[in-house]
Design a protein around this motif. Structure first.
Motif, PDB file in Angstrom:
ATOM      1  N   TYR A   1       0.834  -1.202   0.000  1.00 13.31           N
ATOM      2  CA  TYR A   1       0.000   0.000   0.000  1.00 13.31           C
ATOM      3  C   TYR A   1       0.871   1.256   0.000  1.00 13.31           C
ATOM      4  O   TYR A   1       0.577   2.236  -0.695  1.00 13.31           O
ATOM      5  CB  TYR A   1      -0.917  -0.005   1.216  1.00 13.31           C
ATOM      6  N   SER A   2       1.947   1.221   0.764  1.00 11.87           N
ATOM      7  CA  SER A   2       2.867   2.361   0.809  1.00 11.87           C
ATOM      8  C   SER A   2       3.507   2.594  -0.562  1.00 11.87           C
ATOM      9  O   SER A   2       3.646   3.741  -1.009  1.00 11.87           O
ATOM     10  CB  SER A   2       3.948   2.109   1.863  1.00 11.87           C
ATOM     11  N   LEU A   3       3.894   1.500  -1.240  1.00 13.93           N
ATOM     12  CA  LEU A   3       4.468   1.623  -2.576  1.00 13.93           C
ATOM     13  C   LEU A   3       3.443   2.197  -3.559  1.00 13.93           C
ATOM     14  O   LEU A   3       3.758   3.068  -4.374  1.00 13.93           O
ATOM     15  CB  LEU A   3       4.955   0.257  -3.074  1.00 13.93           C
ATOM     16  N   HIS A   4       2.207   1.728  -3.469  1.00 12.45           N
ATOM     17  CA  HIS A   4       1.157   2.196  -4.375  1.00 12.45           C
ATOM     18  C   HIS A   4       0.879   3.686  -4.155  1.00 12.45           C
ATOM     19  O   HIS A   4       0.695   4.446  -5.121  1.00 12.45           O
ATOM     20  CB  HIS A   4      -0.114   1.379  -4.152  1.00 12.45           C
ATOM     21  N   LYS A   5       0.860   4.110  -2.897  1.00 11.20           N
ATOM     22  CA  LYS A   5       0.624   5.527  -2.605  1.00 11.20           C
ATOM     23  C   LYS A   5       1.705   6.418  -3.181  1.00 11.20           C
ATOM     24  O   LYS A   5       1.447   7.542  -3.609  1.00 11.20           O
ATOM     25  CB  LYS A   5       0.583   5.741  -1.086  1.00 11.20           C
ATOM     26  N   SER A   6       2.932   5.899  -3.193  1.00 10.10           N
ATOM     27  CA  SER A   6       4.052   6.700  -3.700  1.00 10.10           C
ATOM     28  C   SER A   6       4.202   6.595  -5.213  1.00 10.10           C
ATOM     29  O   SER A   6       5.151   7.133  -5.779  1.00 10.10           O
ATOM     30  CB  SER A   6       5.350   6.259  -3.017  1.00 10.10           C
TER      31      SER A   6
ATOM     32  N   LYS B   1       4.688   3.828  -7.054  1.00 12.80           N
ATOM     33  CA  LYS B   1       5.582   2.778  -7.528  1.00 12.80           C
ATOM     34  C   LYS B   1       4.782   1.514  -7.857  1.00 12.80           C
ATOM     35  O   LYS B   1       3.727   1.278  -7.272  1.00 12.80           O
ATOM     36  CB  LYS B   1       6.639   2.461  -6.458  1.00 12.80           C
ATOM     37  N   PRO B   2       5.260   0.702  -8.793  1.00 13.76           N
ATOM     38  CA  PRO B   2       4.517  -0.513  -9.161  1.00 13.76           C
ATOM     39  C   PRO B   2       4.517  -1.529  -8.027  1.00 13.76           C
ATOM     40  O   PRO B   2       5.521  -1.707  -7.340  1.00 13.76           O
ATOM     41  CB  PRO B   2       5.273  -1.038 -10.377  1.00 13.76           C
ATOM     42  N   ILE B   3       3.366  -2.173  -7.851  1.00 13.21           N
ATOM     43  CA  ILE B   3       3.278  -3.205  -6.818  1.00 13.21           C
ATOM     44  C   ILE B   3       3.123  -4.584  -7.440  1.00 13.21           C
ATOM     45  O   ILE B   3       3.240  -5.591  -6.750  1.00 13.21           O
ATOM     46  CB  ILE B   3       2.091  -2.949  -5.875  1.00 13.21           C
ATOM     47  N   GLY B   4       2.836  -4.651  -8.753  1.00 11.24           N
ATOM     48  CA  GLY B   4       2.672  -5.933  -9.404  1.00 11.24           C
ATOM     49  C   GLY B   4       1.961  -5.796 -10.732  1.00 11.24           C
ATOM     50  O   GLY B   4       1.591  -4.684 -11.158  1.00 11.24           O
ATOM     51  N   PHE B   5       1.764  -6.932 -11.385  1.00 13.56           N
ATOM     52  CA  PHE B   5       1.197  -6.936 -12.728  1.00 13.56           C
ATOM     53  C   PHE B   5       0.173  -8.052 -12.838  1.00 13.56           C
ATOM     54  O   PHE B   5       0.204  -9.026 -12.088  1.00 13.56           O
ATOM     55  CB  PHE B   5       2.309  -7.126 -13.762  1.00 13.56           C
ATOM     56  N   GLY B   6      -0.742  -7.903 -13.795  1.00 18.28           N
ATOM     57  CA  GLY B   6      -1.745  -8.931 -14.017  1.00 18.28           C
ATOM     58  C   GLY B   6      -3.083  -8.555 -13.424  1.00 18.28           C
ATOM     59  O   GLY B   6      -3.216  -7.557 -12.696  1.00 18.28           O
ATOM     60  N   PRO B   7      -4.119  -9.355 -13.702  1.00 20.36           N
ATOM     61  CA  PRO B   7      -5.474  -9.030 -13.235  1.00 20.36           C
ATOM     62  C   PRO B   7      -5.600  -8.960 -11.716  1.00 20.36           C
ATOM     63  O   PRO B   7      -6.332  -8.132 -11.185  1.00 20.36           O
ATOM     64  CB  PRO B   7      -6.318 -10.174 -13.812  1.00 20.36           C
ATOM     65  N   GLY B   8      -4.888  -9.819 -11.025  1.00 20.33           N
ATOM     66  CA  GLY B   8      -4.940  -9.769  -9.566  1.00 20.33           C
ATOM     67  C   GLY B   8      -4.378  -8.473  -9.026  1.00 20.33           C
ATOM     68  O   GLY B   8      -4.910  -7.896  -8.067  1.00 20.33           O
TER      69      GLY B   8
ATOM     70  N   ARG C   1      -6.880  -5.660  -9.234  1.00 20.16           N
ATOM     71  CA  ARG C   1      -7.895  -5.701  -8.191  1.00 20.16           C
ATOM     72  C   ARG C   1      -7.343  -5.136  -6.878  1.00 20.16           C
ATOM     73  O   ARG C   1      -8.036  -4.415  -6.158  1.00 20.16           O
ATOM     74  CB  ARG C   1      -8.381  -7.149  -7.990  1.00 20.16           C
ATOM     75  N   VAL C   2      -6.109  -5.472  -6.570  1.00 18.77           N
ATOM     76  CA  VAL C   2      -5.494  -4.958  -5.348  1.00 18.77           C
ATOM     77  C   VAL C   2      -5.338  -3.441  -5.424  1.00 18.77           C
ATOM     78  O   VAL C   2      -5.605  -2.717  -4.458  1.00 18.77           O
ATOM     79  CB  VAL C   2      -4.126  -5.630  -5.103  1.00 18.77           C
ATOM     80  N   LYS C   3      -4.929  -2.936  -6.590  1.00 21.23           N
ATOM     81  CA  LYS C   3      -4.790  -1.483  -6.755  1.00 21.23           C
ATOM     82  C   LYS C   3      -6.130  -0.783  -6.564  1.00 21.23           C
ATOM     83  O   LYS C   3      -6.201   0.281  -5.921  1.00 21.23           O
ATOM     84  CB  LYS C   3      -4.228  -1.168  -8.141  1.00 21.23           C
ATOM     85  N   ASP C   4      -7.196  -1.359  -7.121  1.00 24.08           N
ATOM     86  CA  ASP C   4      -8.521  -0.763  -6.951  1.00 24.08           C
ATOM     87  C   ASP C   4      -8.910  -0.716  -5.477  1.00 24.08           C
ATOM     88  O   ASP C   4      -9.471   0.284  -4.999  1.00 24.08           O
ATOM     89  CB  ASP C   4      -9.558  -1.575  -7.738  1.00 24.08           C
ATOM     90  N   ALA C   5      -8.616  -1.795  -4.763  1.00 27.22           N
ATOM     91  CA  ALA C   5      -8.929  -1.821  -3.329  1.00 27.22           C
ATOM     92  C   ALA C   5      -8.118  -0.771  -2.575  1.00 27.22           C
ATOM     93  O   ALA C   5      -8.639  -0.091  -1.678  1.00 27.22           O
ATOM     94  CB  ALA C   5      -8.649  -3.217  -2.764  1.00 27.22           C
ATOM     95  N   PHE C   6      -6.843  -0.624  -2.943  1.00 25.36           N
ATOM     96  CA  PHE C   6      -5.997   0.397  -2.315  1.00 25.36           C
ATOM     97  C   PHE C   6      -6.547   1.796  -2.585  1.00 25.36           C
ATOM     98  O   PHE C   6      -6.545   2.660  -1.698  1.00 25.36           O
ATOM     99  CB  PHE C   6      -4.565   0.286  -2.843  1.00 25.36           C
ATOM    100  N   ASP C   7      -6.998   2.027  -3.807  1.00 20.48           N
ATOM    101  CA  ASP C   7      -7.542   3.344  -4.156  1.00 20.48           C
ATOM    102  C   ASP C   7      -8.779   3.654  -3.321  1.00 20.48           C
ATOM    103  O   ASP C   7      -8.977   4.800  -2.887  1.00 20.48           O
ATOM    104  CB  ASP C   7      -7.890   3.393  -5.651  1.00 20.48           C
ATOM    105  N   GLN C   8      -9.610   2.641  -3.091  1.00 20.68           N
ATOM    106  CA  GLN C   8     -10.796   2.845  -2.272  1.00 20.68           C
ATOM    107  C   GLN C   8     -10.414   3.187  -0.831  1.00 20.68           C
ATOM    108  O   GLN C   8     -11.056   4.024  -0.189  1.00 20.68           O
ATOM    109  CB  GLN C   8     -11.666   1.590  -2.310  1.00 20.68           C
ATOM    110  N   VAL C   9      -9.363   2.530  -0.318  1.00 18.26           N
ATOM    111  CA  VAL C   9      -8.879   2.848   1.024  1.00 18.26           C
ATOM    112  C   VAL C   9      -8.406   4.296   1.087  1.00 18.26           C
ATOM    113  O   VAL C   9      -8.720   5.038   2.033  1.00 18.26           O
ATOM    114  CB  VAL C   9      -7.737   1.890   1.430  1.00 18.26           C
ATOM    115  N   THR C  10      -7.673   4.733   0.073  1.00 22.75           N
ATOM    116  CA  THR C  10      -7.155   6.101   0.042  1.00 22.75           C
ATOM    117  C   THR C  10      -8.290   7.113   0.039  1.00 22.75           C
ATOM    118  O   THR C  10      -8.245   8.126   0.748  1.00 22.75           O
ATOM    119  CB  THR C  10      -6.263   6.305  -1.201  1.00 22.75           C
ATOM    120  N   VAL C  11      -9.339   6.833  -0.762  1.00 21.27           N
ATOM    121  CA  VAL C  11     -10.486   7.736  -0.813  1.00 21.27           C
ATOM    122  C   VAL C  11     -11.168   7.821   0.551  1.00 21.27           C
ATOM    123  O   VAL C  11     -11.524   8.915   1.015  1.00 21.27           O
ATOM    124  CB  VAL C  11     -11.486   7.253  -1.896  1.00 21.27           C
TER     125      VAL C  11
END
Length: 705
Positions: free
Chosen positions: A556-561, A563-570, A573-583
């Motif tokens: 989550y810290s990497l995504h906020k800054s 930076k890439p956290i991973g690739f692929g459909p999974g 989904r994790v990025k979308d969940a992180f974005d919802q947390v940030t909102v």
């Protein structure tokens, strides 16, 4: 022989020159000294005593501060060589050392290192004698010294860390050889190699300090708290009563027979006896003659004169007391009555101790000190040495919270006062320790005397407390404390691990542990102390869940800054969940703590793996390739790891850390395809594997993140 003013003549035939230092030159220079310090001189050939010269940590005993040039170091040759070595290492910026062109750093070694270096030198001399080397180093070679280290490596008696220290000493000796008055091999023993490289000493990134297992931690802490919070008032009350009796007691036994008759005439008075659970039936209890003497106003140490069987008068008094015992007029309650009552595991209720007599009082005061020590090092996370330096009046208010104020002297005695936050129970423990100590300043000190030079052994305090608790469980009702390896520094690691399970604890841990980094208050050491231990998994929910959430926070810290956290459909989904947390966090206007709470509530399904991460959601299992046309074992829930297809599954998340693994696998398979005369079927399998791994790598190439 040549002579340099103030330095004395060269008296040894092997000497190349006079020593750099005068015989009347102090060995401690450029350091803060204690008041009225008698600093050892370079010319002192028997003992260098640093007690009363340089401040000694409270947990170090007097002997560690007294260096004796004994045994082989008493030989004039080795005595001079050892003194020169230590003088240079303690004073590397001495004018004479610098003029000789010697550079061994700007900080002199500490007293503890002086002792270690002398020990290493003795070990070298013993080895040299055992291996028939010449008696003195004027005939030694670099080959001989390298043989010494090689023999240590070949022995199971030495760990790499120990060997590293010996290598470091030999390297220092080589460096300072040009300044020594006696010959020493000057050839570089291991050109371009550090002591760690030579000794193959690898410093582990993980903290080597183990935690205290929960089966020991809980009963130990509970027992310590019981002594402080429940038992201490009785012990202190007994102490006050004993002081009152001692203050009014006299040495003379004159006229005491009449007082004894009067005392025995009162039916409320009973003879104090020793409690003995294993006393055979029918056997009279043993009279506590010391306490009986105090009851009659005679000093305890004069009980022999009052009740000695040999003299007529004292024998008569003794017989009267024993007659009362035979009549059943006895008590083992000791100095005071009405001890605190506790409920024991078997359901019975009664006093926590059979009776506190003067002997028990002394032991119990020691146990109160030990219990307070255990609680302080456990919940303040202070080091053993720091806790033992707590002085009276150290509990203060720091930023509106109770704290222990102490002077932290880790390598520098001029560092400012530091504070360790504590809870009220720890402040109570320190108050009890102050009440029982005999030392004018330190609260953790030997109770039998007020000598400031005395020190305590933290390990022995813990072991003595455990033994005492286990021996008195029949009365105290405390839990059995299992045997096991427990050391003071382990409390620090255990509490750091427990504290880290609460949100926002990392910075506080860094401050409490006194680990500071340039850009943050929590550094790598703090993280190592806070790392969860598998032995605590049952009490910390589950160690896997703890590690998983820690990793999730990192992503989550990497995504906020950005930076890439991973690739692929999974990953998407994790990025979308992180974005919802940030909102959600922004809507609340919260900080790091609110952010972590939302991250926990999001319950993002993720399993971290070696080749990929799986975001399988049990509430929506559709798209899980591993479950397609699969026979799921009875009772199994979740994905089937052995059927994982990172290249196809919609739950697959290829982490940044996984890319090098897949890339290496691709290159290995391509190399196999070049094998001559490769069977067609084998070639098809490898080609299919290459396509799979390339599909994984293509995710990283195509992903916008």
């Amino acid at each position: 022989m040549s002579k340099i003013p103030g330095q004395g003549p060269q008296t040894l035939p092997q000497q190349l020159r006079a020593p750099l230092f005068r015989v009347d030159e102090p060995v401690v220079q450029g350091r803060p000294l204690l008041k009225s310090a008698r600093v050892p001189l370079f010319g002192d050939t028997g003992i260098w005593d640093f007690n009363g010269v340089i401040r000694r940590p409270a947990n170090e005993n007097v002997g560690t501060w007294r260096m004796r040039f004994s045994g082989k170091l008493a030989d004039p040759y080795w005595n001079l060589l050892a003194r020169e070595m230590l003088m240079i290492l303690m004073n590397p910026t001495h004018e004479a050392v610098l003029k000789a062109g010697i550079s061994v750093g700007s900080e002199g070694v500490e007293v503890a290192s002086v002792s270690n270096n002398m020990s290493y030198m003795r070990g070298l001399l013993d080895w040299a004698e055992e291996n028939d080397l010449p008696r003195y180093s004027d005939q030694w070679t670099a080959v001989d010294l390298r043989r010494r280290i090689k023999s240590m490596k070949g022995s199971k008696a030495y760990r790499p860390a120990t060997i590293c220290s010996h290598v470091a000493l030999l390297q220092r000796m080589t460096a300072i050889a040009p300044a020594l008055s006696l010959p020493w091999p000057t050839e570089d023993l291991w050109p371009g190699k550090s002591a760690r490289t030579v000794s193959q000493y690898v410093v582990a990134t993980d903290l080597s300090t183990p935690v205290i297992p929960p089966q020991i931690w809980f009963p130990l802490i509970k027992a310590a708290w019981a002594f402080i919070h429940v038992f201490s008032s009785d012990v202190l009350r007994a102490g006050r009563r004993y002081q009152e009796l001692q203050a009014t007691a006299q040495s003379s036994v004159a006229g005491k027979e009449a007082e004894l008759d009067t005392w025995l005439a009162d039916p409320a008075n009973n003879i104090p006896v020793h409690f003995a659970a294993d006393r055979p039936a029918g056997q009279l209890p043993e009279v506590n003659w010391r306490l009986m003497a105090l009851n009659l106003g005679v000093k305890a140490e004069r009980h022999g004169g009052l009740f000695r069987p040999g003299a007529v008068a004292s024998a008569r008094r003794r017989a009267k007391v024993l007659q009362a015992v035979a009549e059943g007029r006895v008590t083992h309650q000791g100095l005071i009555e009405n001890l605190a009552e506790i409920t024991r595991p078997d359901g019975t209720r009664g006093p926590w101790h059979p009776g506190i007599d003067p002997y028990d009082l002394h032991r119990l005061r020691i146990m109160l000190r030990n219990a307070a020590f255990i609680l302080v090092i456990a919940f303040s996370m202070m080091r053993d040495s720091e806790a033992q330096e707590i002085i009276r009046g150290s509990v203060v208010e720091h930023y509106n919270s109770p704290a222990i104020a102490s002077t932290l002297r880790k390598g520098n005695s001029n560092l400012p006062r530091k504070h360790w936050w504590i809870a009220e129970p720890i402040a109570e423990a320190i108050t009890v320790a102050e009440a029982v100590t005999a030392h004018p300043e330190r609260i953790f000190a030997p109770l039998h005397r007020k000598n400031d030079a005395e020190s305590l052994d933290g390990v022995q305090m813990i072991e003595a407390f455990v033994t005492f608790v286990n021996q008195g469980r029949d009365w105290s009702g405390l839990e059995q404390i299992p045997g096991g390896y427990v050391r003071p520094h382990m409390f620090r690691h255990t509490m750091a691990m427990l504290t880290d399970q609460f949100a926002g604890s990392e910075i506080a841990l860094g401050m409490q542990l006194k680990h500071f980094a340039t850009r943050a208050l929590a550094n790598a050491s703090t993280l190592a102390y806070a790392a969860a231990d598998s032995s605590w998994a049952e009490h910390l929910k589950d160690s896997i869940e703890i590690a998983k959430f820690r990793k999730l926070k990192e992503l989550y810290s990497l995504h906020k800054s950005g930076k890439p956290i991973g690739f692929g459909p999974g990953a998407e989904r994790v990025k979308d969940a992180f974005d919802q947390v940030t909102v959600s966090v922004r809507a609340k206007g919260g900080g790091a703590r609110v952010e972590e709470d939302f991250l926990r509530k999001a319950r993002i399904p993720i399993r971290f793996g070696t080749l990929n991460n799986c975001t399988y959601d049990g509430t929506n299992p559709a798209g899980a390739v591993c479950l397609e046309d699969a026979i799921v074992p009875d009772g199994h829930t979740g994905p089937l790891d052995e059927r994982c297809r990172p290249d196809r599954c919609g739950n697959s998340m290829i982490g940044v850390e996984h890319i090098p693994i897949h890339d290496s696998h691709r290159r290995t398979q391509l190399k196999l395809l070049q094998t001559p005369n490769l069977p067609k079927c084998r070639k098809e399998v490898i080609t299919r594997e290459v396509k799979r791994v390339e599909a994984v790598l293509d995710m990283a190439k195509e992903s916008p993140a």
